[in-house]
Design an enzyme around this catalytic site. Structure first.
Site, mmCIF file in Angstrom:
data_model
loop_
_atom_site.group_PDB
_atom_site.id
_atom_site.type_symbol
_atom_site.label_atom_id
_atom_site.label_comp_id
_atom_site.label_asym_id
_atom_site.label_seq_id
_atom_site.Cartn_x
_atom_site.Cartn_y
_atom_site.Cartn_z
ATOM 1 N N CYS A 130 -1.582 9.514 8.030
ATOM 2 C CA CYS A 130 -1.364 7.959 7.312
ATOM 3 C C CYS A 130 0.245 7.679 7.567
ATOM 4 C CB CYS A 130 -2.023 7.995 5.777
ATOM 5 S SG CYS A 130 -2.659 6.866 5.499
ATOM 6 N N ARG B 225 0.838 -1.501 -0.108
ATOM 7 C CA ARG B 225 0.492 -0.344 0.281
ATOM 8 C C ARG B 225 0.920 1.173 -0.221
ATOM 9 N NH1 ARG B 225 0.975 2.093 4.631
ATOM 10 N NH2 ARG B 225 0.537 3.010 3.093
ATOM 11 N N GLY B 226 0.473 2.308 -0.355
ATOM 12 C CA GLY B 226 0.424 3.496 -0.456
ATOM 13 C C GLY B 226 1.264 3.967 -2.161
ATOM 14 N N ALA B 227 0.911 4.801 -1.850
ATOM 15 C CA ALA B 227 0.992 5.379 -4.380
ATOM 16 C C ALA B 227 2.337 4.685 -4.537
ATOM 17 C CB ALA B 227 0.336 6.944 -3.729
ATOM 18 N N ARG C 225 -6.503 -0.590 -7.504
ATOM 19 C CA ARG C 225 -6.622 0.333 -7.177
ATOM 20 C C ARG C 225 -6.938 1.509 -7.598
ATOM 21 N NH1 ARG C 225 -3.817 1.843 -0.669
ATOM 22 N NH2 ARG C 225 -6.241 2.334 -0.337
ATOM 23 N N LYS D 94 2.895 11.455 -8.838
ATOM 24 C CA LYS D 94 1.558 11.160 -9.128
ATOM 25 C C LYS D 94 0.352 12.181 -9.271
ATOM 26 C CE LYS D 94 3.335 8.416 -5.245
ATOM 27 N NZ LYS D 94 3.694 9.749 -4.012
ATOM 28 N N ASP E 127 -1.781 11.088 -2.936
ATOM 29 C CA ASP E 127 -2.173 9.729 -4.179
ATOM 30 C C ASP E 127 -2.397 10.347 -5.782
ATOM 31 O OD1 ASP E 127 -3.202 8.315 -2.169
ATOM 32 O OD2 ASP E 127 -3.247 6.943 -2.434
ATOM 33 N N ASN F 230 -5.567 13.004 -1.214
ATOM 34 C CA ASN F 230 -4.275 11.973 0.047
ATOM 35 C C ASN F 230 -5.424 11.602 0.991
ATOM 36 O OD1 ASN F 230 -1.922 10.652 0.916
ATOM 37 N ND2 ASN F 230 -2.992 12.494 2.270
ATOM 38 N N LYS F 231 -5.088 10.377 1.703
ATOM 39 C CA LYS F 231 -5.532 10.103 2.584
ATOM 40 C C LYS F 231 -6.634 10.358 3.572
ATOM 41 C CE LYS F 231 -5.275 6.149 3.332
ATOM 42 N NZ LYS F 231 -6.263 5.048 3.363
HETATM 43 C C1 RUB Z 1 -1.732 5.796 2.020
HETATM 44 C C2 RUB Z 1 -1.555 7.183 2.017
HETATM 45 C C3 RUB Z 1 -0.674 8.064 1.651
HETATM 46 C C4 RUB Z 1 0.081 8.675 -0.287
HETATM 47 C C5 RUB Z 1 1.578 8.611 -0.416
HETATM 48 O O1 RUB Z 1 -2.888 5.823 1.638
HETATM 49 O O2 RUB Z 1 -2.999 8.086 1.457
HETATM 50 O O3 RUB Z 1 -0.073 8.992 2.277
HETATM 51 O O4 RUB Z 1 -0.694 6.817 -0.430
HETATM 52 O O5 RUB Z 1 2.462 7.725 0.253
HETATM 53 P P1 RUB Z 1 -3.474 3.945 2.100
HETATM 54 P P2 RUB Z 1 3.719 7.468 -0.654
HETATM 55 O O6 RUB Z 1 -2.455 3.486 3.215
HETATM 56 O O7 RUB Z 1 -4.875 3.639 1.990
HETATM 57 O O8 RUB Z 1 -3.006 3.197 0.549
HETATM 58 O O9 RUB Z 1 4.026 8.896 -0.309
HETATM 59 O O10 RUB Z 1 4.005 6.452 0.792
HETATM 60 O O11 RUB Z 1 3.477 7.061 -1.702
#
Ligand code: RUB
Length: 302
Positions: A123, A18-20, A55, A230, A194, A204-205
Site C-alpha cells: 500500500c 488518506r493514510g492513517a 473513517r 496508531k 492504521d 493495516n491495508k
Molecule cells: C493506507 C494504509 C497505510 C496506513 C499507514 O490505507 O493502510 O498502510 O494508513 O499509513 P488507505 P501512514 O489508503 O485506505 O488510507 O504510515 O501514512 O500513516
C-alpha cells in the site's frame, strides 16, 4: 459546524486525503481552523465528532482528535483571546511533535536495514516510506518491491515516490507476493499501520495479513512502522476493530455475484517481528506496556 470541517471530513471519506497519518494531521488542522475562527469546546466537540466518523479503521484519527480536544479542554478556563492563542500554540506544538515522530521512526527503522537489502512494502505508508528513503540517503543500496494494493492502487503512489527518490523499485500485483518473496529474494517486509491493538495485533491495508503469513513461511522478518498515535488503548485485539468495507464498485460489478471490499485486515502479533515506533523498536507484545506508560490507558498528554 465550520464549512471547512465538513470539507475535510468529506475529503477523508472520499480518500482524497488518506493514510492513517495524513488523515489524523488533516483532522487536527481542521480543528485548529475552528479555534482560529473563535470556536470553543462546544464547536470543537461537534467538529471532532464529524471528523471521527469519517473513517472507522484508523485509530490515529480519533486519537488525534481526542488529544486535540484534551489540549483545548486544559485551556477552557482561559477567557476570550487567551483561549485561542494558548490552544493554537498547543495544537501547533502537537503537529510539530507528529513531524518529529516520523523523523525518529525513519532513523530507527533505517538502522535495521542492511546495505543490499531487498524490502517489500504494501500500500502507501508515509511512515514506511520515510524509513526506506532514510536508508537510501544513508548510502544503503536497497531495492524495494511494492504491491499494487488493489482496488485503489495506492501502491502505485509508493512505487512513484520511491523511484523518484532514486531507489530501484519493482511493482508486483498483490497476488504475486508469495512468488516475489522467493523469486526476488526479499530480506524484510516493512509496512505501516492504521491501528495497533493492546495485544500487538495490527490493522493495516487489506492484504497485509497474507503478506505476513508469506513472510513467516519464508523466514523473512516482518516489521510494522507506526508512531504511538496508531496505538489503541480501546482495542484489546484486532478482531475488535471495525473493518471498513468500501463501495464494491471499486472492485467490479458482476450481475448476480456478491462482491465484498474490505479496506483493511488484521495481522496477528505472532507474525510480527517488531514494531518500529518513535520510542524505539519493540516486540508487538510490548504494545500494552507502551500504552500503559505513555497514556495510562487514556489519551493524556504524552
Ligand atoms: C493506507 C494504509 C497505510 C496506513 C499507514 O490505507 O493502510 O498502510 O494508513 O499509513 P488507505 P501512514 O489508503 O485506505 O488510507 O504510515 O501514512 O500513516
Amino acid at each position: 459546524m465550520a464549512d471547512n470541517v465538513d470539507l475535510v471530513a468529506k475529503k477523508i471519506e472520499s480518500m482524497k486525503v488518506r493514510g492513517a497519518r495524513d488523515i489524523a494531521i488533516a483532522a487536527v488542522e481542521a480543528l485548529r481552523g475552528v479555534v482560529e475562527g473563535g470556536g470553543r469546546m462546544p464547536e470543537l466537540t461537534a467538529a471532532g465528532e464529524r471528523l471521527k466518523a469519517s473513517r472507522p479503521s484508523a485509530i490515529s484519527l480519533p486519537n488525534a482528535v481526542d488529544y486535540t480536544l484534551y489540549l483545548a479542554e486544559g485551556n477552557k478556563v482561559l477567557k476570550g483571546d487567551d483561549f485561542r492563542v494558548k490552544t493554537l500554540r498547543d495544537i501547533n506544538d502537537y503537529l510539530r511533535s507528529l513531524n518529529e515522530s516520523i523523523k525518529k521512526i525513519a532513523d530507527i527503522g533505517a538502522g535495521i536495514i542492511k546495505d543490499g537489502d531487498v524490502i517489500l512494502t504494501h500500500c502507501n505508508s508515509d511512515t514506511a516510506i520515510s524509513i526506506l528513503k532514510k536508508a537510501w540517503d544513508e548510502g544503503k543500496k536497497i531495492r524495494v518491491v511494492c504491491t499494487e494494493a488493489r482496488p485503489r492502487h495506492q501502491g502505485y503512489l509508493t512505487a512513484r515516490q520511491l523511484a523518484d527518490h532514486g531507489i530501484p523499485t519493482t511493482l508486483v500485483i498483490d497476488s504475486a507476493v508469495h512468488w516475489a518473496i522467493k523469486a526476488l529474494s526479499v530480506d524484510k517486509v516493512i509496512v505501516g499501520a492504521d491501528t495497533i491493538c493492546a495485544n500487538g495485533d495490527v490493522v493495516n491495508k487489506v492484504g497485509t495479513a497474507g503478506i505476513a503469513l508469506c513472510a513467516h513461511e519464508s523466514d523473512v522478518d516482518f516489521f510494522v512502522a507506526a508512531e504511538s498515535l496508531k496505538f489503541s488503548p480501546q482495542s484489546l485485539m484486532g478482531k475488535m476493530v471495525k473493518i471498513e468495507e468500501r463501495d464494491t464498485k471499486e472492485v467490479t460489478e458482476l450481475p448476480g455475484v456478491a462482491v465484498r471490499n474490505p479496506g483493511f485486515d488484521v495481522t496477528e502479533s505472532q507474525y510480527i517481528d517488531a514494531i518500529i515506533t518513535e520510542e524505539g523498536l519493540m516486540p508487538p507484545q510490548a504494545a500494552y506496556h507502551l500504552l500503559k506508560e505513555k497514556y495510562g490507558w487514556e489519551l493524556k498528554k504524552p
